[in-house]
Design an enzyme around this catalytic site. Structure first.
Site, mmCIF file in Angstrom:
data_model
loop_
_atom_site.group_PDB
_atom_site.id
_atom_site.type_symbol
_atom_site.label_atom_id
_atom_site.label_comp_id
_atom_site.label_asym_id
_atom_site.label_seq_id
_atom_site.Cartn_x
_atom_site.Cartn_y
_atom_site.Cartn_z
ATOM 1 C CE1 TYR A 144 -3.413 -2.490 -0.060
ATOM 2 C CE2 TYR A 144 -3.960 -1.884 2.300
ATOM 3 C CZ TYR A 144 -4.210 -2.601 1.232
ATOM 4 O OH TYR A 144 -5.235 -3.536 1.561
ATOM 5 C CG PHE A 201 -12.693 -2.429 -2.943
ATOM 6 C CD1 PHE A 201 -11.880 -1.559 -2.552
ATOM 7 C CD2 PHE A 201 -12.443 -3.139 -4.327
ATOM 8 C CE1 PHE A 201 -10.580 -1.319 -3.283
ATOM 9 C CE2 PHE A 201 -11.465 -2.949 -4.757
ATOM 10 C CZ PHE A 201 -10.370 -2.163 -4.512
ATOM 11 N N PRO A 202 -15.260 -2.324 1.188
ATOM 12 C CG PRO A 202 -14.815 -1.490 3.312
ATOM 13 C CD PRO A 202 -14.201 -1.863 2.156
ATOM 14 N N PRO A 258 -29.141 1.424 -10.581
ATOM 15 C CG PRO A 258 -30.465 2.168 -12.356
ATOM 16 C CD PRO A 258 -29.459 1.355 -12.080
ATOM 17 N N GLY A 290 -17.912 -0.618 -1.761
ATOM 18 C CA GLY A 290 -17.868 -0.941 -3.156
ATOM 19 C C GLY A 290 -16.793 -0.561 -3.967
ATOM 20 N N GLY A 291 -15.667 0.011 -3.180
ATOM 21 C CA GLY A 291 -14.487 0.547 -4.048
ATOM 22 C C GLY A 291 -14.777 1.570 -5.026
#
Length: 288
Positions: free
Chosen positions: A60, A207-208, A223, A210-211
């Site tokens: 990272y 990605f909690p 949507p 949703g990234g």
């Protein structure tokens, strides 16, 4: 969220809402580096807000700005009860993206590098991250996981985890040594969250939020999902990010959330989600 803590590996009690360090050094792999001072400030504020589980990795960051060094600068000497999880396996490709995989012979060096960078004698939790940038499954992980199990026996690692795995790979790992946590991209139909819950294994989606691709950690841009999320958030007087985190935690008592950010404002917003309780009506509406 009925319980706010989880017993990691049976002996480390942590809050189910933690912090992911991926965005401390840069917003995306290959993106511009952030000022180190901002990452240090975010980490210190996170701990002040009660974070006791930080998820990081040696890959990272870039150049002189790396998450592990920021963690050590900001937080060492570490508070009692602070759990730091890291992951090994990915190796940097020439384009600066961790898309290559370490060989079994390279894993010890990666673990030792994390120990040095973080200033620790033992790592609380180390995941074997497999599969490069591809989806879970399709290869044996036994040889590599056995290397980490050996380092655990030596005392360099307290607990082991696996990341980006399918059910067969998880079973392969558990036949070698206890698995304390699974870190996968969340998928409601994978069966792994339920399997982990039954076995007392933490499920820690990466990605909690949703990234950046979609709401409620589904990685979707549907949507209708976004509209349901907006309606619940408006009814509760919360943000959509807060509802997303609360919904994730409500999915299973073994689910841990590690939203990450390089922004103090976003950190405050994310951490406030720990006190947001969703009703069955809210959850039903989110599921559509």
């Amino acid at each position: 969220m009925t319980t706010k803590t989880f017993s990691l590996g049976g002996d480390l009690t942590i809050k189910r809402l933690g912090f992911g360090a991926m965005r401390l050094a840069m917003s995306t792999f290959g993106g511009p580096l952030r000022a180190p001072e901002s990452g240090v400030a975010v980490l210190r504020r996170a701990v002040d807000l009660g974070v006791d589980h930080i998820d990081t990795a040696g890959f990272y960051g870039g150049g002189d700005v790396r998450a592990n060094e920021l963690i050590r600068t900001a937080l060492a000497p570490y508070r009692d009860g602070l759990v730091i999880a890291t992951k090994v396996g990915p190796m940097m490709a020439p384009d600066g993206v961790p898309s290559l995989q370490a060989t079994p012979d390279q894993l010890r060096g990666l673990v030792e590098a994390d120990l040095r960078a973080l200033g620790l004698d033992r790592l609380d939790l180390v995941y074997l991250r497999v599969g490069g940038l591809s989806g879970a499954g399709g290869e044996s992980i036994a040889e590599r996981f056995a290397v980490l199990a050996g380092l655990r026996d030596e005392g360099l690692i307290r607990h082991l985890g696996v990341s980006n795995v399918d059910a067969a790979q998880l079973a392969e790992a558990r036949a070698i040594a206890p698995v304390a946590a699974v870190q996968n991209q969340h998928a409601s139909d994978s069966g792994l969250p339920a399997q982990c819950e039954a076995a007392g294994i933490a499920f820690v989606p990466f990605f909690p939020l949703g990234g950046g691709t979609g709401p409620v950690d589904r990685g979707t841009t549907d949507p209708m999902d976004a509209e349901r999320l907006r309606k619940v958030a408006e009814r509760l007087g919360a943000t959509t990010a807060q509802v997303s985190i609360a919904a994730l935690l409500a999915a299973s008592p073994s689910m841990l959330a590690i939203p990450g950010t390089g922004s103090l404002d976003h950190l405050e917003e994310n951490m406030a989600a720990g006190s947001l309780d969703l009703s069955e009506e809210d959850l039903a509406e989110l599921r559509g």
